[in-house]
Design a protein around this motif. Sequence first.
Motif, PDB file in Angstrom:
ATOM      1  N   TYR A 124      39.615  13.785  16.260  1.00 53.21           N
ATOM      2  CA  TYR A 124      40.744  14.503  16.655  1.00 53.21           C
ATOM      3  C   TYR A 124      40.396  16.083  16.479  1.00 53.21           C
ATOM      4  O   TYR A 124      39.939  16.318  15.670  1.00 53.21           O
ATOM      5  CB  TYR A 124      41.993  14.343  15.924  1.00 53.21           C
ATOM      6  CG  TYR A 124      42.406  12.911  15.889  1.00 53.21           C
ATOM      7  CD1 TYR A 124      42.157  12.111  14.681  1.00 53.21           C
ATOM      8  CD2 TYR A 124      42.941  12.399  16.840  1.00 53.21           C
ATOM      9  CE1 TYR A 124      42.530  10.854  14.744  1.00 53.21           C
ATOM     10  CE2 TYR A 124      43.629  11.194  16.865  1.00 53.21           C
ATOM     11  CZ  TYR A 124      43.429  10.253  15.898  1.00 53.21           C
ATOM     12  OH  TYR A 124      43.701   8.941  15.860  1.00 53.21           O
ATOM     13  N   THR A 125      40.431  16.620  17.858  1.00 52.05           N
ATOM     14  CA  THR A 125      39.858  18.117  17.763  1.00 52.05           C
ATOM     15  C   THR A 125      40.769  19.011  16.968  1.00 52.05           C
ATOM     16  O   THR A 125      42.300  18.894  16.622  1.00 52.05           O
ATOM     17  CB  THR A 125      40.249  18.613  19.329  1.00 52.05           C
ATOM     18  OG1 THR A 125      39.543  17.611  20.221  1.00 52.05           O
ATOM     19  CG2 THR A 125      39.891  20.008  19.424  1.00 52.05           C
ATOM     20  N   PRO A 126      40.257  19.745  16.016  1.00 53.98           N
ATOM     21  CA  PRO A 126      40.693  20.633  15.160  1.00 53.98           C
ATOM     22  C   PRO A 126      41.762  21.678  15.797  1.00 53.98           C
ATOM     23  O   PRO A 126      41.545  21.868  16.950  1.00 53.98           O
ATOM     24  CB  PRO A 126      39.599  21.444  14.305  1.00 53.98           C
ATOM     25  CG  PRO A 126      38.645  21.259  15.256  1.00 53.98           C
ATOM     26  CD  PRO A 126      38.865  20.186  15.998  1.00 53.98           C
ATOM     27  N   ASN A 127      42.899  22.295  15.078  1.00 53.53           N
ATOM     28  CA  ASN A 127      43.597  23.120  15.912  1.00 53.53           C
ATOM     29  C   ASN A 127      43.176  24.618  15.575  1.00 53.53           C
ATOM     30  O   ASN A 127      43.567  25.573  16.204  1.00 53.53           O
ATOM     31  CB  ASN A 127      45.207  22.947  15.519  1.00 53.53           C
ATOM     32  CG  ASN A 127      45.508  22.871  14.186  1.00 53.53           C
ATOM     33  OD1 ASN A 127      45.182  23.674  13.290  1.00 53.53           O
ATOM     34  ND2 ASN A 127      46.020  21.632  13.503  1.00 53.53           N
ATOM     35  N   ARG A 128      42.482  24.752  14.166  1.00 53.39           N
ATOM     36  CA  ARG A 128      42.064  25.828  13.707  1.00 53.39           C
ATOM     37  C   ARG A 128      40.854  25.698  13.246  1.00 53.39           C
ATOM     38  O   ARG A 128      40.324  24.643  12.504  1.00 53.39           O
ATOM     39  CB  ARG A 128      43.052  26.575  12.660  1.00 53.39           C
ATOM     40  CG  ARG A 128      44.052  27.346  13.044  1.00 53.39           C
ATOM     41  CD  ARG A 128      44.836  28.061  11.902  1.00 53.39           C
ATOM     42  NE  ARG A 128      46.042  28.925  12.288  1.00 53.39           N
ATOM     43  CZ  ARG A 128      45.734  29.947  12.658  1.00 53.39           C
ATOM     44  NH1 ARG A 128      44.729  30.907  12.439  1.00 53.39           N
ATOM     45  NH2 ARG A 128      46.900  30.889  12.886  1.00 53.39           N
ATOM     46  N   MET A 129      39.838  26.687  13.285  1.00 51.16           N
ATOM     47  CA  MET A 129      38.523  26.583  12.415  1.00 51.16           C
ATOM     48  C   MET A 129      38.637  28.207  11.656  1.00 51.16           C
ATOM     49  O   MET A 129      39.183  29.172  12.242  1.00 51.16           O
ATOM     50  CB  MET A 129      37.258  26.578  13.335  1.00 51.16           C
ATOM     51  CG  MET A 129      37.401  25.454  14.109  1.00 51.16           C
ATOM     52  SD  MET A 129      35.686  25.029  14.908  1.00 51.16           S
ATOM     53  CE  MET A 129      34.619  24.867  13.582  1.00 51.16           C
ATOM     54  N   ALA A 130      38.083  28.187  10.459  1.00 51.44           N
ATOM     55  CA  ALA A 130      37.948  29.178   9.448  1.00 51.44           C
ATOM     56  C   ALA A 130      36.960  29.317   8.930  1.00 51.44           C
ATOM     57  O   ALA A 130      35.972  28.677   8.696  1.00 51.44           O
ATOM     58  CB  ALA A 130      39.293  29.040   9.014  1.00 51.44           C
ATOM     59  N   TRP A 131      36.857  30.559   8.200  1.00 52.71           N
ATOM     60  CA  TRP A 131      35.834  31.009   7.006  1.00 52.71           C
ATOM     61  C   TRP A 131      36.438  31.369   5.838  1.00 52.71           C
ATOM     62  O   TRP A 131      37.457  32.264   5.821  1.00 52.71           O
ATOM     63  CB  TRP A 131      34.850  32.015   7.671  1.00 52.71           C
ATOM     64  CG  TRP A 131      34.096  31.798   8.721  1.00 52.71           C
ATOM     65  CD1 TRP A 131      34.166  32.011  10.176  1.00 52.71           C
ATOM     66  CD2 TRP A 131      32.544  31.081   8.649  1.00 52.71           C
ATOM     67  NE1 TRP A 131      33.097  31.577  10.740  1.00 52.71           N
ATOM     68  CE2 TRP A 131      32.140  31.057  10.063  1.00 52.71           C
ATOM     69  CE3 TRP A 131      32.014  30.716   7.571  1.00 52.71           C
ATOM     70  CZ2 TRP A 131      30.937  30.520  10.227  1.00 52.71           C
ATOM     71  CZ3 TRP A 131      30.487  30.422   7.848  1.00 52.71           C
ATOM     72  CH2 TRP A 131      30.210  30.018   9.358  1.00 52.71           C
ATOM     73  N   PHE A 132      36.186  30.766   4.864  1.00 54.14           N
ATOM     74  CA  PHE A 132      36.369  30.887   3.497  1.00 54.14           C
ATOM     75  C   PHE A 132      35.290  31.602   2.661  1.00 54.14           C
ATOM     76  O   PHE A 132      34.244  31.370   2.868  1.00 54.14           O
ATOM     77  CB  PHE A 132      36.890  29.737   2.901  1.00 54.14           C
ATOM     78  CG  PHE A 132      38.276  29.387   3.201  1.00 54.14           C
ATOM     79  CD1 PHE A 132      38.495  28.644   4.391  1.00 54.14           C
ATOM     80  CD2 PHE A 132      39.481  29.437   2.383  1.00 54.14           C
ATOM     81  CE1 PHE A 132      39.705  28.357   4.873  1.00 54.14           C
ATOM     82  CE2 PHE A 132      40.793  29.201   2.835  1.00 54.14           C
ATOM     83  CZ  PHE A 132      40.852  28.398   4.084  1.00 54.14           C
TER      84      PHE A 132
END
Length: 122
Positions: A29-37
């Motif tokens: 399922y395609t993500p809705n957000r991508m992020a960096w931590f």
Amino acid sequence: HVQLVESGGGSVAAGGSLRLSCAAYGYTYTPNRMAWFRQVPGKEHEVVASKVLGTTLSNYADAVKGRFTISLDGAENTVYLQMNSLNPEDTAIYYCAARNLAAATWYEGYNFWGHGTQVTVS
């Protein structure tokens, strides 16, 4: 099986720049957000930046606003973090993350994680 693979970490002098990349594979399922931590040993991880896929909406931690930029490639399966004006307080392991579920905030609910890449600023 989802994989997030980071690259681009390293050592840089204060005031310098680095660009991190994170390639994503295997989504069902395609993500809705991508992020960096990022995380410093002995401390909890903290969000750095997040981007909503399919939009221009991005969010940044106060500590990096104006210095870091999150972006996606055209296919939206690689996320970048351009880091400028780096200072020693930016030293940490940087993790790529993605989520495909709804969450109360832009910095919660990430269910896919990379293994991290070290950034050292001296």
